[in-house]
Design a protein around this motif. Structure first.
Motif, PDB file in Angstrom:
ATOM      1  N   LEU A 107       0.822  -1.221   0.000  1.00  0.00           N
ATOM      2  CA  LEU A 107       0.000   0.000   0.000  1.00  0.00           C
ATOM      3  C   LEU A 107       0.854   1.270   0.000  1.00  0.00           C
ATOM      4  CD1 LEU A 107      -2.742  -1.094   2.582  1.00  0.00           C
ATOM      5  CD2 LEU A 107      -2.980  -0.852   0.099  1.00  0.00           C
ATOM      6  N   ASP A 108       1.900   1.289   0.836  1.00  0.00           N
ATOM      7  CA  ASP A 108       2.704   2.516   0.934  1.00  0.00           C
ATOM      8  C   ASP A 108       3.466   2.772  -0.367  1.00  0.00           C
ATOM      9  OD1 ASP A 108       1.738   3.029   3.416  1.00  0.00           O
ATOM     10  OD2 ASP A 108       3.644   2.763   4.489  1.00  0.00           O
ATOM     11  N   ALA A 109       4.037   1.699  -0.964  1.00  0.00           N
ATOM     12  CA  ALA A 109       4.756   1.892  -2.235  1.00  0.00           C
ATOM     13  C   ALA A 109       3.802   2.396  -3.317  1.00  0.00           C
ATOM     14  CB  ALA A 109       5.426   0.588  -2.670  1.00  0.00           C
ATOM     15  N   GLU A 110       2.560   1.893  -3.285  1.00  0.00           N
ATOM     16  CA  GLU A 110       1.574   2.368  -4.271  1.00  0.00           C
ATOM     17  C   GLU A 110       1.252   3.841  -4.063  1.00  0.00           C
ATOM     18  OE1 GLU A 110      -1.594  -0.485  -3.806  1.00  0.00           O
ATOM     19  OE2 GLU A 110      -0.224  -2.094  -4.421  1.00  0.00           O
ATOM     20  N   ARG A 111       1.172   4.278  -2.797  1.00  0.00           N
ATOM     21  CA  ARG A 111       0.925   5.708  -2.517  1.00  0.00           C
ATOM     22  C   ARG A 111       2.061   6.561  -3.084  1.00  0.00           C
ATOM     23  NH1 ARG A 111      -0.108   5.905   3.865  1.00  0.00           N
ATOM     24  NH2 ARG A 111      -0.217   8.155   3.555  1.00  0.00           N
ATOM     25  N   ILE A 112       3.291   6.043  -2.983  1.00  0.00           N
ATOM     26  CA  ILE A 112       4.440   6.802  -3.497  1.00  0.00           C
ATOM     27  C   ILE A 112       4.437   6.791  -5.027  1.00  0.00           C
ATOM     28  CG2 ILE A 112       6.965   6.959  -3.600  1.00  0.00           C
ATOM     29  CD1 ILE A 112       5.771   7.606  -0.823  1.00  0.00           C
ATOM     30  N   ARG A 113       4.218   5.624  -5.616  1.00  0.00           N
ATOM     31  CA  ARG A 113       4.257   5.529  -7.090  1.00  0.00           C
ATOM     32  C   ARG A 113       3.191   6.407  -7.722  1.00  0.00           C
ATOM     33  NH1 ARG A 113       4.285  -0.268  -6.541  1.00  0.00           N
ATOM     34  NH2 ARG A 113       6.410  -0.882  -6.026  1.00  0.00           N
ATOM     35  N   ALA A 114       2.078   6.604  -7.021  1.00  0.00           N
ATOM     36  CA  ALA A 114       1.006   7.463  -7.557  1.00  0.00           C
ATOM     37  C   ALA A 114       1.502   8.897  -7.784  1.00  0.00           C
ATOM     38  CB  ALA A 114      -0.185   7.461  -6.595  1.00  0.00           C
ATOM     39  N   THR A 115       2.590   9.278  -7.119  1.00  0.00           N
ATOM     40  CA  THR A 115       3.152  10.626  -7.306  1.00  0.00           C
ATOM     41  C   THR A 115       4.084  10.683  -8.515  1.00  0.00           C
ATOM     42  OG1 THR A 115       5.163  10.231  -6.019  1.00  0.00           O
ATOM     43  CG2 THR A 115       3.212  10.939  -4.779  1.00  0.00           C
ATOM     44  N   GLY A 116       4.453   9.512  -9.054  1.00  0.00           N
ATOM     45  CA  GLY A 116       5.399   9.465 -10.172  1.00  0.00           C
ATOM     46  C   GLY A 116       6.834   9.202  -9.741  1.00  0.00           C
ATOM     47  N   VAL A 117       7.075   9.165  -8.431  1.00  0.00           N
ATOM     48  CA  VAL A 117       8.431   8.895  -7.914  1.00  0.00           C
ATOM     49  C   VAL A 117       8.624   7.377  -7.815  1.00  0.00           C
ATOM     50  CG1 VAL A 117       9.782   9.000  -5.757  1.00  0.00           C
ATOM     51  CG2 VAL A 117       8.779  11.079  -6.706  1.00  0.00           C
ATOM     52  N   PRO A 118       9.804   6.850  -8.241  1.00  0.00           N
ATOM     53  CA  PRO A 118      10.013   5.398  -8.152  1.00  0.00           C
ATOM     54  C   PRO A 118      10.031   4.905  -6.708  1.00  0.00           C
ATOM     55  CG  PRO A 118      12.029   6.517  -8.878  1.00  0.00           C
ATOM     56  CD  PRO A 118      10.950   7.555  -8.836  1.00  0.00           C
ATOM     57  N   ALA A 119       9.410   3.742  -6.500  1.00  0.00           N
ATOM     58  CA  ALA A 119       9.362   3.164  -5.152  1.00  0.00           C
ATOM     59  C   ALA A 119       9.408   1.652  -5.237  1.00  0.00           C
ATOM     60  CB  ALA A 119       8.078   3.595  -4.438  1.00  0.00           C
ATOM     61  N   VAL A 120      10.099   1.027  -4.301  1.00  0.00           N
ATOM     62  CA  VAL A 120      10.041  -0.432  -4.171  1.00  0.00           C
ATOM     63  C   VAL A 120       9.553  -0.760  -2.767  1.00  0.00           C
ATOM     64  CG1 VAL A 120      11.799  -1.134  -5.853  1.00  0.00           C
ATOM     65  CG2 VAL A 120      12.488  -0.524  -3.526  1.00  0.00           C
ATOM     66  N   GLN A 121       8.817  -1.855  -2.680  1.00  0.00           N
ATOM     67  CA  GLN A 121       8.286  -2.293  -1.384  1.00  0.00           C
ATOM     68  C   GLN A 121       9.087  -3.486  -0.905  1.00  0.00           C
ATOM     69  OE1 GLN A 121       5.100  -1.027   0.168  1.00  0.00           O
ATOM     70  NE2 GLN A 121       6.061  -2.042   1.918  1.00  0.00           N
ATOM     71  N   ILE A 122       9.501  -3.457   0.343  1.00  0.00           N
ATOM     72  CA  ILE A 122      10.067  -4.650   0.981  1.00  0.00           C
ATOM     73  C   ILE A 122       9.053  -5.116   2.019  1.00  0.00           C
ATOM     74  CG2 ILE A 122      11.911  -5.572   2.428  1.00  0.00           C
ATOM     75  CD1 ILE A 122      13.760  -3.382   1.404  1.00  0.00           C
ATOM     76  N   ASN A 123       8.616  -6.360   1.930  1.00  0.00           N
ATOM     77  CA  ASN A 123       7.763  -6.938   2.973  1.00  0.00           C
ATOM     78  C   ASN A 123       8.618  -7.811   3.867  1.00  0.00           C
ATOM     79  OD1 ASN A 123       5.008  -7.082   0.699  1.00  0.00           O
ATOM     80  ND2 ASN A 123       5.151  -5.797   2.497  1.00  0.00           N
ATOM     81  N   THR A 124       8.617  -7.507   5.141  1.00  0.00           N
ATOM     82  CA  THR A 124       9.492  -8.229   6.069  1.00  0.00           C
ATOM     83  C   THR A 124       8.805  -9.451   6.668  1.00  0.00           C
ATOM     84  OG1 THR A 124       8.801  -6.810   7.886  1.00  0.00           O
ATOM     85  CG2 THR A 124      10.781  -6.151   6.681  1.00  0.00           C
ATOM     86  N   GLY A 125       7.503  -9.665   6.356  1.00  0.00           N
ATOM     87  CA  GLY A 125       6.816 -10.825   6.941  1.00  0.00           C
ATOM     88  C   GLY A 125       6.728 -10.662   8.449  1.00  0.00           C
ATOM     89  N   LYS A 126       7.324 -11.606   9.187  1.00  0.00           N
ATOM     90  CA  LYS A 126       7.304 -11.498  10.644  1.00  0.00           C
ATOM     91  C   LYS A 126       8.374 -10.525  11.156  1.00  0.00           C
ATOM     92  CE  LYS A 126       5.549 -16.176  11.552  1.00  0.00           C
ATOM     93  NZ  LYS A 126       4.177 -15.721  11.408  1.00  0.00           N
ATOM     94  N   GLY A 127       9.266 -10.092  10.271  1.00  0.00           N
ATOM     95  CA  GLY A 127      10.370  -9.234  10.687  1.00  0.00           C
ATOM     96  C   GLY A 127       9.885  -7.858  11.133  1.00  0.00           C
ATOM     97  N   CYS A 128      10.519  -7.319  12.167  1.00  0.00           N
ATOM     98  CA  CYS A 128      10.037  -6.088  12.797  1.00  0.00           C
ATOM     99  C   CYS A 128      10.880  -4.883  12.394  1.00  0.00           C
ATOM    100  CB  CYS A 128      10.061  -6.257  14.305  1.00  0.00           C
ATOM    101  SG  CYS A 128      11.616  -6.926  14.874  1.00  0.00           S
ATOM    102  N   HIS A 129      11.790  -5.052  11.425  1.00  0.00           N
ATOM    103  CA  HIS A 129      12.656  -3.951  11.002  1.00  0.00           C
ATOM    104  C   HIS A 129      13.221  -4.287   9.619  1.00  0.00           C
ATOM    105  CE1 HIS A 129      15.192  -6.984  12.983  1.00  0.00           C
ATOM    106  NE2 HIS A 129      15.952  -6.770  11.912  1.00  0.00           N
TER     107      HIS A 129
END
Ligand SMILES: Nc1nc2c(ncn2[C@@H]2O[C@H](COP(=O)(O)OP(=O)(O)OP(=O)(O)O)[C@@H](O)[C@H]2O)c(=O)[nH]1
Ligand SMILES: [Zn+2]
Ligand SMILES: [Zn+2]
Ligand SMILES: [Zn+2]
Length: 258
Positions: A107-129
């Protein structure tokens, strides 16, 4: 990006999604069958490995004239809202790119891409950082131009991301006024690790009992060198000062590693 582990982007090895706490305190980790000494050794190895990847990321950012910033906060303080507001202010004059960290969703990467700025999403799963290894790999698929500001939005968590260097020039901690002025005292590691604090949602101050001066005193008690800017992602208040800080830091980066 992976010169240390020698893997390519299609590598099979496990990433650090295990829950390893940054404080290194023996006795708080419970893993059946593992002694405390063994757990401490594992934690030390994880930090040493992370630091190697972070150094590699930092060399890359410096060589590319990129200013990398690690945005850290509790969930919902307004990191993504601040990013979209900042992008609106700066994208016509500066090259920008975003790495988004969350346990789940894009969701957050999509919010950024909607502005035209490149974004990649990392999903950490159970990871907290986020960790430096995964950030390094994400750079492979992030079309960031040399000389960009690379914003890394960490997983919303005021504890664990404090201990993990990602290769950033600065950690920027975001605290929103709805969270209470005592957070710097309760989560000192994060406020100590940061160079700048953005006190966000100040448009809401009139509706709250939040004591700004008390918050600043607590924050500086933990970290006397902490710079503070009061901002609102919603109204845009204070964002000019933030934009000036960003431009100055980017210029400094270009001079320092030319
Ligand atoms: N009033 C007010 N609301 C804000 C401000 N900044 C963010 N919000 C709201 O706060 C909520 C959380 O904002 P996000 O930008 O998603 O926060 P985040 O830190 O990116 O959240 P996570 O990625 O889930 O940790 C949303 O409802 C925003 O609209 C602000 O300056 N003022
Ligand atoms: Zn790798
Ligand atoms: Zn977010
Ligand atoms: Zn943790």
């Amino acid at each position: 990006m992976c010169g240390v582990c020698g893997c390519g982007t299609e590598h099979q090895h496990e990433h650090g999604v295990g829950h390893q706490h940054a404080d290194g305190v023996a006795g708080h980790t419970h893993a059946p069958g593992l002694s405390q000494a063994r757990m401490v050794k594992i934690e030390q190895d994880i930090f040493a490995e992370n630091n190697r990847y972070a150094a590699q990321n930092r060399r890359y950012f410096n060589a590319q004239g990129m200013l990398a910033l690690n945005l850290v906060s509790s969930p919902g303080s307004g990191k993504t809202s601040l990013l979209t507001a900042t992008i609106a202010l700066l994208q016509d004059s500066l090259a920008l790119a975003v790495i988004e960290g969350d346990q789940q969703t894009s969701l957050d990467a999509e919010r950024i891409r909607a502005t035209g700025v490149p974004a990649v999403q990392i999903n950490t799963g159970k990871g907290c950082h986020l960790d430096a290894h995964r950030v390094g790999h994400s750079l492979d698929s992030l079309p960031a131009q040399p000389g960009s500001i690379v914003f890394i939005e960490n997983v919303g968590n005021l504890v664990c991301p404090a201990g993990f260097d990602l290769g950033e020039a600065h950690k920027v901690v975001i605290l929103s006024v709805t969270e209470g002025e005592d957070k710097p005292l309760k989560y000192p590691d994060m406020f100590y690790a940061a160079d700048l604090m953005l006190l966000n949602k100040i448009d809401l101050l009139a509706h709250l009992d939040f004591d700004v001066q008390k918050c600043l005193n607590y924050a500086r008690q933990v970290n006397p060198r902490l710079k503070v800017l009061m901002v609102s992602a919603k109204t845009g208040q204070g964002l000019d000062a933030w934009a000036n800080w960003l431009r100055a830091e980017l210029a400094l980066q270009a001079i320092s590693y030319a």
